[in-house]
Design a protein around this motif. Structure first.
Motif, PDB file in Angstrom:
ATOM      1  N   GLY A  90       0.836  -1.154  -0.065  1.00  0.00           N
ATOM      2  CA  GLY A  90       0.039  -0.054   0.114  1.00  0.00           C
ATOM      3  C   GLY A  90       0.847   1.272   0.082  1.00  0.00           C
ATOM      4  O   GLY A  90       0.681   2.219  -0.801  1.00  0.00           O
ATOM      5  N   VAL A  91       1.913   1.436   0.913  1.00  0.00           N
ATOM      6  CA  VAL A  91       2.601   2.546   0.937  1.00  0.00           C
ATOM      7  C   VAL A  91       3.433   2.738  -0.299  1.00  0.00           C
ATOM      8  O   VAL A  91       3.492   3.779  -0.902  1.00  0.00           O
ATOM      9  CB  VAL A  91       3.653   2.235   2.119  1.00  0.00           C
ATOM     10  CG1 VAL A  91       4.690   3.483   2.255  1.00  0.00           C
ATOM     11  CG2 VAL A  91       2.907   2.575   3.518  1.00  0.00           C
ATOM     12  N   GLY A 124       1.238   3.945  -2.957  1.00  0.00           N
ATOM     13  CA  GLY A 124       0.710   5.419  -2.515  1.00  0.00           C
ATOM     14  C   GLY A 124       1.816   6.371  -2.943  1.00  0.00           C
ATOM     15  O   GLY A 124       1.502   7.341  -3.473  1.00  0.00           O
ATOM     16  N   ILE A 125       3.214   6.066  -2.682  1.00  0.00           N
ATOM     17  CA  ILE A 125       4.196   6.710  -3.071  1.00  0.00           C
ATOM     18  C   ILE A 125       4.325   6.981  -4.563  1.00  0.00           C
ATOM     19  O   ILE A 125       4.389   8.232  -4.894  1.00  0.00           O
ATOM     20  CB  ILE A 125       5.464   6.236  -2.624  1.00  0.00           C
ATOM     21  CG1 ILE A 125       5.569   6.392  -1.016  1.00  0.00           C
ATOM     22  CG2 ILE A 125       6.549   6.910  -3.163  1.00  0.00           C
ATOM     23  CD1 ILE A 125       6.768   5.850  -0.401  1.00  0.00           C
ATOM     24  N   PHE A 170      -7.039   6.052  11.926  1.00  0.00           N
ATOM     25  CA  PHE A 170      -6.179   6.848  10.985  1.00  0.00           C
ATOM     26  C   PHE A 170      -6.884   8.231  10.350  1.00  0.00           C
ATOM     27  O   PHE A 170      -6.410   9.133  10.375  1.00  0.00           O
ATOM     28  CB  PHE A 170      -6.286   5.779   9.790  1.00  0.00           C
ATOM     29  CG  PHE A 170      -5.240   6.125   8.829  1.00  0.00           C
ATOM     30  CD1 PHE A 170      -3.971   5.916   8.760  1.00  0.00           C
ATOM     31  CD2 PHE A 170      -6.004   7.015   7.769  1.00  0.00           C
ATOM     32  CE1 PHE A 170      -2.967   6.488   7.872  1.00  0.00           C
ATOM     33  CE2 PHE A 170      -4.979   7.344   6.519  1.00  0.00           C
ATOM     34  CZ  PHE A 170      -3.530   6.976   6.740  1.00  0.00           C
ATOM     35  N   VAL A 205      -5.563   2.548   3.020  1.00  0.00           N
ATOM     36  CA  VAL A 205      -5.104   3.283   4.239  1.00  0.00           C
ATOM     37  C   VAL A 205      -3.754   3.459   4.012  1.00  0.00           C
ATOM     38  O   VAL A 205      -3.118   4.643   4.115  1.00  0.00           O
ATOM     39  CB  VAL A 205      -5.643   2.692   5.433  1.00  0.00           C
ATOM     40  CG1 VAL A 205      -4.692   3.610   6.478  1.00  0.00           C
ATOM     41  CG2 VAL A 205      -7.144   2.634   5.591  1.00  0.00           C
ATOM     42  N   CYS A 206      -2.990   2.472   3.834  1.00  0.00           N
ATOM     43  CA  CYS A 206      -1.606   2.768   3.561  1.00  0.00           C
ATOM     44  C   CYS A 206      -1.139   3.473   2.396  1.00  0.00           C
ATOM     45  O   CYS A 206      -0.214   4.128   2.305  1.00  0.00           O
ATOM     46  CB  CYS A 206      -0.962   1.089   3.725  1.00  0.00           C
ATOM     47  SG  CYS A 206      -0.864   0.465   5.199  1.00  0.00           S
ATOM     48  N   MET A 207      -2.053   3.158   1.308  1.00  0.00           N
ATOM     49  CA  MET A 207      -1.879   4.020   0.078  1.00  0.00           C
ATOM     50  C   MET A 207      -2.191   5.316   0.128  1.00  0.00           C
ATOM     51  O   MET A 207      -1.228   6.299   0.088  1.00  0.00           O
ATOM     52  CB  MET A 207      -2.605   3.389  -1.037  1.00  0.00           C
ATOM     53  CG  MET A 207      -2.175   3.478  -2.329  1.00  0.00           C
ATOM     54  SD  MET A 207      -3.441   2.783  -3.345  1.00  0.00           S
ATOM     55  CE  MET A 207      -3.600   4.044  -4.617  1.00  0.00           C
ATOM     56  N   ILE A 208      -2.991   5.724   1.196  1.00  0.00           N
ATOM     57  CA  ILE A 208      -3.004   7.383   1.618  1.00  0.00           C
ATOM     58  C   ILE A 208      -2.135   7.884   2.164  1.00  0.00           C
ATOM     59  O   ILE A 208      -1.397   9.013   1.950  1.00  0.00           O
ATOM     60  CB  ILE A 208      -4.379   7.342   2.181  1.00  0.00           C
ATOM     61  CG1 ILE A 208      -5.688   7.045   1.590  1.00  0.00           C
ATOM     62  CG2 ILE A 208      -4.524   8.794   2.870  1.00  0.00           C
ATOM     63  CD1 ILE A 208      -6.934   6.919   2.263  1.00  0.00           C
ATOM     64  N   LEU A 209      -1.327   6.937   3.205  1.00  0.00           N
ATOM     65  CA  LEU A 209      -0.042   7.222   3.889  1.00  0.00           C
ATOM     66  C   LEU A 209       0.899   7.577   2.924  1.00  0.00           C
ATOM     67  O   LEU A 209       1.865   8.540   3.009  1.00  0.00           O
ATOM     68  CB  LEU A 209       0.143   6.419   5.013  1.00  0.00           C
ATOM     69  CG  LEU A 209       1.363   6.402   5.719  1.00  0.00           C
ATOM     70  CD1 LEU A 209       1.508   7.710   6.666  1.00  0.00           C
ATOM     71  CD2 LEU A 209       1.726   5.135   6.586  1.00  0.00           C
ATOM     72  N   GLY A 210       1.211   6.729   2.043  1.00  0.00           N
ATOM     73  CA  GLY A 210       2.198   6.868   0.909  1.00  0.00           C
ATOM     74  C   GLY A 210       2.019   8.090   0.244  1.00  0.00           C
ATOM     75  O   GLY A 210       2.931   8.812  -0.225  1.00  0.00           O
TER      76      GLY A 210
END
Lengths: 108, 230
Positions: A7-8, A11-12, A61, B14-19
């Motif tokens: 996910g992270v 997102g980046i 969150f 959710v983690c995508m939003i964080l990224g």
């Protein structure tokens, strides 16, 4: 553990193609980022402790981030630098969370 | 650790939003480094606002004072002085002289410096025009006054602290015939310049415009002599 990392990274990559945030909102975004980071680390910590709850994680969150942005916005309107307070508080929490995660890993 | 498919999708989202937050913040931080800081912009905007307000107020005051002192004699005197100070653009008959560097290829062993226009060539030409009664002069649309310099600045010539490179265009208002014949005297300026192949083009005209002086005069050292101001 693999899903959050995917996910992270996604997102980046998406974020790099998004337009720039106007200078006026950079402070608000940074507060939201601190809150989000804190929630993310809190989620990892909860998972390690074995009491992870998806609903708590997701609601925390968004509510944390939005509340922090709202407070910071009020502070700008009122001429009080609540921005620093938010950053400091979230910073402290991030450090405690990291410390606990580290300890849980070591204990294992 | 995580239960259900839905929970996983939500987690990734959710983690995508964080990224996304992370990378946008990174990008704006990079951007802020390159631009003037927000604080500085606000500061400058504030100063601009006050300066504009002051400017407006002073303009108001100026028009008010003009109205108060609106007698014709003073206005005429003021215009007269402004003409003398070169603060007004002038028009009239005169000559336009265009100078350009030599097209002649310098012979080996010759000094190449002789084939290009120097500040003293311009000065001699202008001096000749002044002697012939030029009333207003300009070089490349830069008004020449008592405080104007014409000086060598590397490969360019500096006039009123503005640098110009060839071709130079000198506009002089005065009697066109007198001005042209003064330049074309036997052994005069043009003949000397032509010898080195520098192209000189003199044109008489009935409607030339010499712009107003754009710079400012400063008197940091010179003061009016005591008892000399009426």
């Amino acid at each position: 553990m693999i899903y959050p990392i995917i996910g992270v990274i996604l997102g980046i990559i998406v974020g790099f193609y998004l337009p720039l945030v106007p200078q006026a909102y950079v402070k608000l975004l940074s507060v939201a980022l601190m809150a989000a980071l804190d929630s993310g680390l809190g989620g990892i910590r909860a998972a390690k402790e074995g009491c992870y709850d998806n609903q708590i994680f997701i609601s925390g969150f968004f509510v944390n981030a939005l509340l922090a942005v709202f407070l910071c916005y009020c502070g700008i309107r009122l001429g009080i630098d609540l921005y620093f307070v938010a950053v400091l508080a979230f910073g402290l929490r991030i450090f405690t969370n990291i410390a606990i995660i580290r300890r849980l890993y070591l204990k294992k | 650790m995580f239960q259900g498919k839905q929970a996983k999708v939500l987690m990734v989202l959710v983690c995508m939003i964080l990224g996304i937050m992370l990378s946008t913040q990174f990008k704006s931080a990079e951007n802020a480094k390159n631009s003037i800081s927000q604080q500085r912009v606000e500061d400058l905007a504030e100063r601009l606002k006050t300066a504009e307000k002051d400017n407006f107020k002073l303009k108001d005051e100026l028009t008010k004072l003009h109205e108060q002192s609106g007698s014709a004699a003073i206005t005429r005197e003021l215009t007269n002085l402004r003409i003398k100070a070169g603060e007004l653009a002038m028009e009239g008959p005169g000559v336009k002289v265009t100078l350009d560097d030599s097209t002649v290829v310098s012979k080996p062993g010759d000094n190449a410096n002789l084939y290009i226009i120097h500040d003293d060539d311009l000065l001699r030409l202008i001096n000749e025009l002044r002697a012939a009664g030029a009333e207003a002069l300009a070089v490349n649309n830069e008004r020449l006054l008592d405080i104007s310099e014409i000086r060598c600045a590397g490969p360019t010539v500096s006039v009123n602290n503005n640098r110009f490179s060839p071709p130079y265009e000198i506009v002089a208002i005065g009697d066109p015939k007198t001005l042209e014949s003064a330049l074309r005297l036997r052994g005069g300026v043009i003949e000397t310049l032509k010898f080195w192949g520098i192209s000189v083009d003199v044109k008489q005209s009935d409607d030339l415009v010499v712009p107003a002086f754009k710079g400012t005069r400063r008197y940091d050292f010179a003061k009016v002599k005591v008892g000399d101001s009426k």
